[in-house]
Scaffold this motif. Sequence first.
Motif, PDB file in Angstrom:
ATOM      1  N   THR A   1       0.821  -1.204   0.000  1.00 20.47           N
ATOM      2  CA  THR A   1       0.000   0.000   0.000  1.00 20.47           C
ATOM      3  C   THR A   1       0.858   1.258   0.000  1.00 20.47           C
ATOM      4  O   THR A   1       0.717   2.121  -0.873  1.00 20.47           O
ATOM      5  CB  THR A   1      -0.929   0.014   1.230  1.00 20.47           C
ATOM      6  OG1 THR A   1      -1.640  -1.215   1.263  1.00 20.47           O
ATOM      7  CG2 THR A   1      -1.893   1.172   1.156  1.00 20.47           C
TER       8      THR A   1
ATOM      9  N   ASN B   1       4.393  -1.798  -6.842  1.00 18.96           N
ATOM     10  CA  ASN B   1       3.325  -0.818  -6.614  1.00 18.96           C
ATOM     11  C   ASN B   1       3.132  -0.519  -5.130  1.00 18.96           C
ATOM     12  O   ASN B   1       2.012  -0.330  -4.657  1.00 18.96           O
ATOM     13  CB  ASN B   1       1.998  -1.291  -7.223  1.00 18.96           C
ATOM     14  CG  ASN B   1       1.913  -0.987  -8.710  1.00 18.96           C
ATOM     15  OD1 ASN B   1       1.215  -0.078  -9.114  1.00 18.96           O
ATOM     16  ND2 ASN B   1       2.662  -1.716  -9.519  1.00 18.96           N
TER      17      ASN B   1
ATOM     18  N   THR C   1      -5.043  -0.079  -1.972  1.00 24.41           N
ATOM     19  CA  THR C   1      -3.608  -0.265  -1.700  1.00 24.41           C
ATOM     20  C   THR C   1      -2.773   0.700  -2.538  1.00 24.41           C
ATOM     21  O   THR C   1      -1.785   0.305  -3.140  1.00 24.41           O
ATOM     22  CB  THR C   1      -3.146  -1.716  -1.937  1.00 24.41           C
ATOM     23  OG1 THR C   1      -3.196  -2.028  -3.321  1.00 24.41           O
ATOM     24  CG2 THR C   1      -4.001  -2.702  -1.170  1.00 24.41           C
ATOM     25  N   VAL C   2      -3.168   1.963  -2.539  1.00 20.95           N
ATOM     26  CA  VAL C   2      -2.470   2.975  -3.325  1.00 20.95           C
ATOM     27  C   VAL C   2      -1.353   3.631  -2.512  1.00 20.95           C
ATOM     28  O   VAL C   2      -0.200   3.649  -2.917  1.00 20.95           O
ATOM     29  CB  VAL C   2      -3.452   4.070  -3.814  1.00 20.95           C
ATOM     30  CG1 VAL C   2      -2.714   5.085  -4.670  1.00 20.95           C
ATOM     31  CG2 VAL C   2      -4.602   3.450  -4.554  1.00 20.95           C
TER      32      VAL C   2
HETATM   33  K   LIG Z   1       0.698   1.243  -3.354  1.00 20.93           K
END
Ligand SMILES: [K+]
Lengths: 443, 443
Positions: free
Chosen positions: A51, A165, A386-387
């Motif tokens: 995240t 990410n 999960t940004v």
């Molecule tokens: K993320």
Amino acid sequence: RLRPPQLIALTFALAILVGAGLLALPISLEPGQSIRPIQALFMATSAVCVTGLGVVDVGTTFTTFGEVVMLLLIQIGGLGLITLGTLFAIALRRRVGIADRIQVAQQVNTLELGGVVKLVRTIVLSSVLVELVGTVLLSSVFVPEEGLGRGLYFSLFHSVSAFNNAGFSLYATGLTGFVTNPIINLVIPLLIVLGGMGFLVQLNVLAYLRDRRRNRLNANSKLSLVMMAALLLVGTLSFALLEWTNPATLGTLPLGGKILAAWFHGVTPRTAGFNTLDYSTMHYGTIFVTILLMFIGANPGSTGGGIKTTTFYVMMASAWGMVRGRHDTTLFRRRIGTTTILRAMTVGLLSLGLVNLGFLLMLLLNTNPELKFVQLFFETISAFATVGLSMNTTPLLNPDQEVVLIFLMFLGRIGPLTFAVAFSRPDSRTLVRYPQEQDILIG
Amino acid sequence: RLRPPQLIALTFALAILVGAGLLALPISLEPGQSIRPIQALFMATSAVCVTGLGVVDVGTTFTTFGEVVMLLLIQIGGLGLITLGTLFAIALRRRVGIADRIQVAQQVNTLELGGVVKLVRTIVLSSVLVELVGTVLLSSVFVPEEGLGRGLYFSLFHSVSAFNNAGFSLYATGLTGFVTNPIINLVIPLLIVLGGMGFLVQLNVLAYLRDRRRNRLNANSKLSLVMMAALLLVGTLSFALLEWTNPATLGTLPLGGKILAAWFHGVTPRTAGFNTLDYSTMHYGTIFVTILLMFIGANPGSTGGGIKTTTFYVMMASAWGMVRGRHDTTLFRRRIGTTTILRAMTVGLLSLGLVNLGFLLMLLLNTNPELKFVQLFFETISAFATVGLSMNTTPLLNPDQEVVLIFLMFLGRIGPLTFAVAFSRPDSRTLVRYPQEQDILIG
Ligand SMILES: [K+]
Ligand SMILES: [K+]
């Protein structure tokens, strides 16, 4: 015996608990720094679920040992879900009807030969390869900045964090110091896009590029690539249009810097979470577009989160087909089955329900009158998808709100449908089939 | 030749244009008051779409003539959609399979006999009857307050406004002067609930109460009643819990007043739009619960708006069935057809899309730095669901934002699916049926 979704959920939970334990050790903490158990749990969850939200700053709180723990958790979380997710997807495909067997067998060609071991090896090796290339490229920025050893370490950390990410940075202010740096603005987004592309898509694209006559791009790949390109375009253009004259963001940058930064922030809502500008100074319109892009998220079977691009497309296409009075929803001259449509709608609905419930709890549990509605809304979506982007909200939350975000990150990463299926008892009453009710008025 | 959804949309548009013209006449305006054309259009739309949002204050801006125009627009809008909607629903029912014909015929029993004219007469007469009873009951409050003539007029206006779920008041501050008045707190909510119940449900319940052996409650009635009761309970309880100690709302009221006001604000998000307390002083949690309740809305075929209780239930039940691995979604021992489920999902999705687009436009067009994210969010949902509650935002909007809300009220009232079907060309390519695609990864 555990079913696959239960296996995924429990593996993740175990990794998080072990990670939290390690992060709470004195060896993980810089002298003078302390961390509450719930904060350690938060950081481990944020790492495993790739995240990137932080209740403490990674660089100043953790020693190199602690940072490496974070890095390993990110790598395990990112690779783990790709691997398990891909195996799961292939297992699901095996259950398709006899008519589609041949096509499916053709697609997962390379996988069928060597089996599971070969698949896992392929995933791990290709990921490590991409991360190493990323490290080399980034070192041209970080080595001059931080010196050789520390520079290489920074390059590795940010490369892994970007490809998976995760969005964690060793800098307290994220990558805001590199807002106009062309290497950072090209390499980091490239890693993000590759990681968020989805492993099966990557395999299919590679096979297609190797031999275009024998290998074709399958529907999932085509849809994933088109959606990803469209969303990157929408993100970049809307960011540029909305922030072009904002003196706190793009306004003071030179033309090239404006374009680089708009591109960077067009990519990052695909659940990557890096930022070179401060989200708390942006236009409400930018915030809301970012919220929508975060919720949609990346491709399935990737390191990214959200409801996924394909889910979004199938929902939209089905609704549009209903409006046009079409009997079927089609995609590339293929009919999308009702089960796929209902599955997409269910994923969308469960995600919405989860986000709404999470946001409500964030509001109810809030004790900080400084925190605004929009900040908590943004934070909730960021955690679920999960940004990891934040309007500078995360460190201001209380422990109750931290727990809510921990659950949101976990459920968002596993996928609300996967999780719900994993821990609800299958209905045994499906043998009775009732006659159809025609009289419910809708809408 | 016009299809039914086009007929509904055009009838409403015509009523709005005529109403706006009348409201802009000098005879409608108090001396010294003026109104811009877009404001007249806004007020007419808000009345015909029984929303209740006002860019100007009804009581101080309009003469009695102007107020009566508003009242007639509300009545036309409320009855118009019930009548057209009910006819439409019956027409749709006629297309059901042979197996269900008998059951359907039984339900719309009284309607089949006299035909359309009798149906319209029944709707109009029963509505007027309820509104007159409401007027008499409310006059016990408004006559002592305002004198005989003016008091009766106030009673009629608020009765019609409540039964049609319009939410317009002749008082500039709404009903805030009556926060602990038991008559207001019982009669207004009763009118709201009756108006929002849905006409076919009312008919079915009346028939059931007259002769329980021959008439049964059908699935639509049972579902509508259960959902309505559940949502009233959730609304009232959550309002009470969240605002109990808030000094700006329930905090300073005596126990009885607390309960009455909580009940009132539990009812009003069912798209009625009256308020006795100031929404801009409420807890963010209350605001968000109200937003969710507004979005869900009232029963179909009623004077209320939103996506509708039945739509919400079918979506939830279908998602839950998917989680439990059920083959069918059932309701009262009847299977809900896939078409009904997809229709519900489509209504939900189009509504979400419309609300998101509307909200984005409200943010992009905003020129008032005083207006917060939460205020515009609340306002957008309130307009779409034709509720009329506001965090004191409406008079602060600019003309561009007023146009956005006009469209939202109109589309929300017609129903986004009805509207979309009305004005999109039916697809003629449905003769080709493609083979099924099995390979899209979802979620
Ligand atoms: K993320
Ligand atoms: K209303």
